[in-house]
Scaffold this motif. Structure first.
Motif, PDB file in Angstrom:
ATOM      1  N   MET A 225       0.848  -1.188   0.000  1.00 35.68           N
ATOM      2  CA  MET A 225       0.000   0.000   0.000  1.00 35.68           C
ATOM      3  C   MET A 225       0.877   1.229   0.000  1.00 35.68           C
ATOM      4  SD  MET A 225      -3.148   0.747   2.526  1.00 35.68           S
ATOM      5  CE  MET A 225      -4.168   2.148   2.197  1.00 35.68           C
ATOM      6  N   SER A 226       0.604   2.142  -0.939  1.00 37.46           N
ATOM      7  CA  SER A 226       1.467   3.313  -1.077  1.00 37.46           C
ATOM      8  C   SER A 226       1.256   4.275   0.087  1.00 37.46           C
ATOM      9  CB  SER A 226       1.171   4.022  -2.389  1.00 37.46           C
ATOM     10  OG  SER A 226      -0.179   4.434  -2.430  1.00 37.46           O
ATOM     11  N   LYS A 227       2.309   4.966   0.406  1.00 39.50           N
ATOM     12  CA  LYS A 227       2.239   5.935   1.511  1.00 39.50           C
ATOM     13  C   LYS A 227       1.465   7.177   1.095  1.00 39.50           C
ATOM     14  CE  LYS A 227       6.531   4.517   3.686  1.00 39.50           C
ATOM     15  NZ  LYS A 227       7.863   4.958   4.148  1.00 39.50           N
ATOM     16  N   VAL A 228       0.729   7.760   2.057  1.00 37.34           N
ATOM     17  CA  VAL A 228      -0.005   9.006   1.807  1.00 37.34           C
ATOM     18  C   VAL A 228       0.941  10.157   2.062  1.00 37.34           C
ATOM     19  CG1 VAL A 228      -1.975  10.439   2.466  1.00 37.34           C
ATOM     20  CG2 VAL A 228      -2.191   7.930   2.492  1.00 37.34           C
ATOM     21  N   LYS A 229       1.014  11.069   1.153  1.00 36.12           N
ATOM     22  CA  LYS A 229       1.915  12.201   1.296  1.00 36.12           C
ATOM     23  C   LYS A 229       1.117  13.484   1.513  1.00 36.12           C
ATOM     24  CE  LYS A 229       5.548  10.132  -1.443  1.00 36.12           C
ATOM     25  NZ  LYS A 229       6.453  10.309  -2.600  1.00 36.12           N
ATOM     26  N   TYR A 230       1.731  14.380   2.325  1.00 36.34           N
ATOM     27  CA  TYR A 230       1.078  15.649   2.668  1.00 36.34           C
ATOM     28  C   TYR A 230       2.021  16.787   2.300  1.00 36.34           C
ATOM     29  CZ  TYR A 230      -2.105  12.757   5.387  1.00 36.34           C
ATOM     30  OH  TYR A 230      -3.010  11.818   5.768  1.00 36.34           O
ATOM     31  N   TYR A 231       1.421  17.967   2.181  1.00 37.77           N
ATOM     32  CA  TYR A 231       2.228  19.160   1.985  1.00 37.77           C
ATOM     33  C   TYR A 231       1.662  20.256   2.868  1.00 37.77           C
ATOM     34  CZ  TYR A 231      -1.431  21.310  -0.872  1.00 37.77           C
ATOM     35  OH  TYR A 231      -2.621  21.864  -1.297  1.00 37.77           O
ATOM     36  N   TYR A 232       2.458  21.266   3.259  1.00 41.01           N
ATOM     37  CA  TYR A 232       2.041  22.329   4.163  1.00 41.01           C
ATOM     38  C   TYR A 232       1.468  23.472   3.361  1.00 41.01           C
ATOM     39  CZ  TYR A 232       2.192  25.931   7.765  1.00 41.01           C
ATOM     40  OH  TYR A 232       1.874  26.929   8.627  1.00 41.01           O
ATOM     41  N   ASP A 233       0.258  23.833   3.672  1.00 36.79           N
ATOM     42  CA  ASP A 233      -0.396  24.919   2.956  1.00 36.79           C
ATOM     43  C   ASP A 233      -0.222  26.161   3.813  1.00 36.79           C
ATOM     44  OD1 ASP A 233      -1.944  26.670   1.538  1.00 36.79           O
ATOM     45  OD2 ASP A 233      -3.700  25.356   1.425  1.00 36.79           O
ATOM     46  N   SER A 234       0.503  27.116   3.358  1.00 30.24           N
ATOM     47  CA  SER A 234       0.824  28.332   4.145  1.00 30.24           C
ATOM     48  C   SER A 234      -0.366  29.259   4.274  1.00 30.24           C
ATOM     49  CB  SER A 234       1.999  29.078   3.493  1.00 30.24           C
ATOM     50  OG  SER A 234       1.663  29.426   2.188  1.00 30.24           O
ATOM     51  N   GLU A 235      -1.314  29.098   3.402  1.00 35.95           N
ATOM     52  CA  GLU A 235      -2.479  29.987   3.480  1.00 35.95           C
ATOM     53  C   GLU A 235      -3.417  29.551   4.621  1.00 35.95           C
ATOM     54  OE1 GLU A 235      -4.334  30.170  -0.326  1.00 35.95           O
ATOM     55  OE2 GLU A 235      -2.659  31.262  -1.274  1.00 35.95           O
ATOM     56  N   THR A 236      -3.574  28.262   4.670  1.00 34.09           N
ATOM     57  CA  THR A 236      -4.486  27.764   5.707  1.00 34.09           C
ATOM     58  C   THR A 236      -3.732  27.366   6.962  1.00 34.09           C
ATOM     59  OG1 THR A 236      -4.335  25.507   4.838  1.00 34.09           O
ATOM     60  CG2 THR A 236      -6.115  26.931   3.970  1.00 34.09           C
ATOM     61  N   LEU A 237      -2.429  27.428   6.922  1.00 31.41           N
ATOM     62  CA  LEU A 237      -1.564  27.062   8.030  1.00 31.41           C
ATOM     63  C   LEU A 237      -1.893  25.660   8.530  1.00 31.41           C
ATOM     64  CD1 LEU A 237      -1.591  30.413  10.070  1.00 31.41           C
ATOM     65  CD2 LEU A 237       0.126  29.587   8.424  1.00 31.41           C
ATOM     66  N   SER A 238      -2.020  24.772   7.513  1.00 29.47           N
ATOM     67  CA  SER A 238      -2.331  23.401   7.872  1.00 29.47           C
ATOM     68  C   SER A 238      -1.719  22.460   6.815  1.00 29.47           C
ATOM     69  CB  SER A 238      -3.854  23.185   7.956  1.00 29.47           C
ATOM     70  OG  SER A 238      -4.445  23.379   6.683  1.00 29.47           O
ATOM     71  N   TYR A 239      -1.600  21.151   7.198  1.00 29.10           N
ATOM     72  CA  TYR A 239      -1.109  20.141   6.252  1.00 29.10           C
ATOM     73  C   TYR A 239      -2.269  19.615   5.423  1.00 29.10           C
ATOM     74  CZ  TYR A 239       3.339  20.054   8.654  1.00 29.10           C
ATOM     75  OH  TYR A 239       4.525  20.404   9.178  1.00 29.10           O
ATOM     76  N   ARG A 240      -1.996  19.513   4.111  1.00 28.33           N
ATOM     77  CA  ARG A 240      -3.042  19.026   3.230  1.00 28.33           C
ATOM     78  C   ARG A 240      -2.538  17.769   2.513  1.00 28.33           C
ATOM     79  NH1 ARG A 240      -7.155  22.698   2.345  1.00 28.33           N
ATOM     80  NH2 ARG A 240      -7.656  21.640   0.416  1.00 28.33           N
ATOM     81  N   LYS A 241      -3.400  16.899   2.272  1.00 27.34           N
ATOM     82  CA  LYS A 241      -3.078  15.641   1.603  1.00 27.34           C
ATOM     83  C   LYS A 241      -2.805  15.896   0.110  1.00 27.34           C
ATOM     84  CE  LYS A 241      -4.882  10.983   1.029  1.00 27.34           C
ATOM     85  NZ  LYS A 241      -6.044  10.084   1.275  1.00 27.34           N
ATOM     86  N   ILE A 242      -1.669  15.265  -0.380  1.00 26.87           N
ATOM     87  CA  ILE A 242      -1.341  15.409  -1.815  1.00 26.87           C
ATOM     88  C   ILE A 242      -2.186  14.442  -2.632  1.00 26.87           C
ATOM     89  CG2 ILE A 242       0.448  15.156  -3.566  1.00 26.87           C
ATOM     90  CD1 ILE A 242       2.506  15.824  -1.435  1.00 26.87           C
ATOM     91  N   GLU A 243      -2.991  15.006  -3.486  1.00 30.97           N
ATOM     92  CA  GLU A 243      -3.837  14.174  -4.331  1.00 30.97           C
ATOM     93  C   GLU A 243      -3.108  13.901  -5.678  1.00 30.97           C
ATOM     94  OE1 GLU A 243      -6.653  12.966  -3.431  1.00 30.97           O
ATOM     95  OE2 GLU A 243      -6.863  14.025  -1.507  1.00 30.97           O
ATOM     96  N   ARG A 244      -2.971  12.632  -6.053  1.00 32.71           N
ATOM     97  CA  ARG A 244      -2.349  12.247  -7.342  1.00 32.71           C
ATOM     98  C   ARG A 244      -3.274  12.622  -8.483  1.00 32.71           C
ATOM     99  NH1 ARG A 244       2.020   8.951  -6.973  1.00 32.71           N
ATOM    100  NH2 ARG A 244       2.432   8.021  -4.932  1.00 32.71           N
ATOM    101  N   LYS A 245      -2.694  13.277  -9.508  1.00 30.39           N
ATOM    102  CA  LYS A 245      -3.494  13.652 -10.670  1.00 30.39           C
ATOM    103  C   LYS A 245      -3.726  12.431 -11.551  1.00 30.39           C
ATOM    104  CE  LYS A 245      -1.934  18.433 -10.822  1.00 30.39           C
ATOM    105  NZ  LYS A 245      -1.289  19.450 -11.663  1.00 30.39           N
ATOM    106  N   LYS A 246      -4.868  12.387 -12.129  1.00 34.09           N
ATOM    107  CA  LYS A 246      -5.196  11.295 -13.009  1.00 34.09           C
ATOM    108  C   LYS A 246      -4.347  11.345 -14.293  1.00 34.09           C
ATOM    109  CE  LYS A 246      -9.964  10.819 -11.441  1.00 34.09           C
ATOM    110  NZ  LYS A 246     -11.392  10.845 -11.816  1.00 34.09           N
ATOM    111  N   GLY A 247      -3.863  10.224 -14.768  1.00 31.20           N
ATOM    112  CA  GLY A 247      -3.064  10.131 -16.017  1.00 31.20           C
ATOM    113  C   GLY A 247      -1.593  10.381 -15.822  1.00 31.20           C
ATOM    114  N   ARG A 248      -1.178  10.671 -14.605  1.00 32.84           N
ATOM    115  CA  ARG A 248       0.234  10.973 -14.357  1.00 32.84           C
ATOM    116  C   ARG A 248       1.099   9.730 -14.578  1.00 32.84           C
ATOM    117  NH1 ARG A 248       3.264  14.793 -11.821  1.00 32.84           N
ATOM    118  NH2 ARG A 248       5.129  14.028 -10.717  1.00 32.84           N
ATOM    119  N   ARG A 249       0.591   8.645 -14.072  1.00 34.94           N
ATOM    120  CA  ARG A 249       1.350   7.406 -14.243  1.00 34.94           C
ATOM    121  C   ARG A 249       1.522   7.051 -15.719  1.00 34.94           C
ATOM    122  NH1 ARG A 249      -0.598   3.052  -9.659  1.00 34.94           N
ATOM    123  NH2 ARG A 249       0.165   4.195  -7.818  1.00 34.94           N
TER     124      ARG A 249
END
Length: 325
Positions: free
Chosen positions: A1-25
């Motif tokens: 199972m792949s790991k869930v990755k997050y990034y820090y959103d400076s506007e909301t001052l919170s961590y947000r989940k990185i959503e994979r774009k469709k077709g990237r693979r």
């Protein structure tokens, strides 16, 4: 199972989940495939063109090979030129030299024999320039053989020329008594009246009427075989063997200047006109023999008479008069 990755959103001052774009693979796969294809294609191009990529040593060897090919081509041209010159020599040899010296020409088959049958150049096959090397080797071998044969032929011609020179010197080719010393040509070769019996009989020589003591000369090179008076009718006489079947006889001499066994050359003083033996007056009786048969001496005076003198003597010698012996 792949790991869930997050990034820090400076506007909301919170961590947000990185959503994979469709077709990237799919894009990544396509790009990877294209990369691999291009890499393979480039490697293929390199592999195909690798032979044309030469090191400095290979370049030097190729230049040397090209130069050798040029040298072989030039050598072939020189061989062809030499063969053309040799062909002219062979033509003169067969149709001039050998004709003059009465020798059979050398057949063309003999000049170029020995180059059929077995393959003499098998060791030279299987190389990039085998045809050029074999052609050059064959032409050189043929030329060498032709030169050897022609050299031997010229050696033979030289011997024939030497023999011809000796023959020409040996043939009785001059008048035995000089024109200025002659009183007249008393009698020639043919039927004449005998001075003693008055009968018509064949006269086998020529009679040169001259004062007693007039010099007599050898008419060709040879060896004196007789200088005596032991032959009936000739009185004091000399016989010279010239070789090649020729002999000459000088009769009714006053005295000799040579002896038996002595070598003489054309023009040597051998004796003096006299009237010994069966003779009616001072004169030289002269005969020429070929293979033991008497022949007309008139046929041999090309060495001392001009055309006019020969014609005049011929007229006098043909007159059927009385001989002096």
């Amino acid at each position: 199972m792949s790991k869930v990755k997050y990034y820090y959103d400076s506007e909301t001052l919170s961590y947000r989940k990185i959503e994979r774009k469709k077709g990237r693979r799919l894009k990544i796969f396509i790009l990877s495939f294209l990369g691999m294809f291009l890499s393979g294609f480039l490697l293929l191009l390199v592999y195909i063109n690798l032979p044309s990529v030469q090191t400095p040593k290979e370049l030097a060897l190729r230049r040397e090979l090209t130069n050798m090919q040029l040298q072989f081509e030039l050598l072939n041209k020189k061989i062809n030129q030499a063969q053309a010159v040799l062909a002219e020599v062979e033509e003169r040899d067969n149709n001039l030299y050998r004709v003059y010296f009465e020798s059979n020409p050398i057949p063309e088959e003999q000049r170029k024999a020995g180059f059929g049958g077995i393959n003499r150049y098998k060791d030279l096959e299987g190389f990039d320039n085998s045809k050029l090397i074999i052609t050059t080797s064959r032409n050189l071998d043929i030329l060498t053989k032709q030169i050897v044969i022609q050299s031997k032929s010229l050696d033979e011609i030289a011997k024939l020329a030497e023999n011809k020179e000796k023959l020409l010197a040996a043939i009785p080719a001059i008048q035995p008594v000089r024109n200025e010393d002659l009183t007249r040509v008393a009698s020639g070769y043919g039927y004449r009246t005998d001075p003693f019996t008055k009968a018509r009989k064949f006269h086998y020589g020529m009679d040169f009427s001259s004062p007693r003591g007039t010099p007599v000369y050898a008419t060709g090179d040879g060896v004196v075989t007789r200088a005596d008076n032991k032959a009936t009718g000739y009185g004091n006489h000399i016989v010279i063997n010239h070789g090649y079947g020729y002999e000459s006889l000088y009769g009714h001499l006053y005295k000799y200047n040579v002896k038996a066994g002595q070598k003489v050359q054309r023009g040597d003083l051998i004796g003096f006109v006299g009237s010994t033996g069966r003779s009616e007056g001072p004169h030289l009786h002269y005969e020429v023999f070929k293979d033991g048969e008497r022949i007309n001496p008139m046929n041999f005076y090309y060495g001392s008479l001009t055309a006019e003198e020969f014609e005049d003597m011929l007229k006098k010698a043909q007159q059927e008069n009385q001989s002096l012996d």
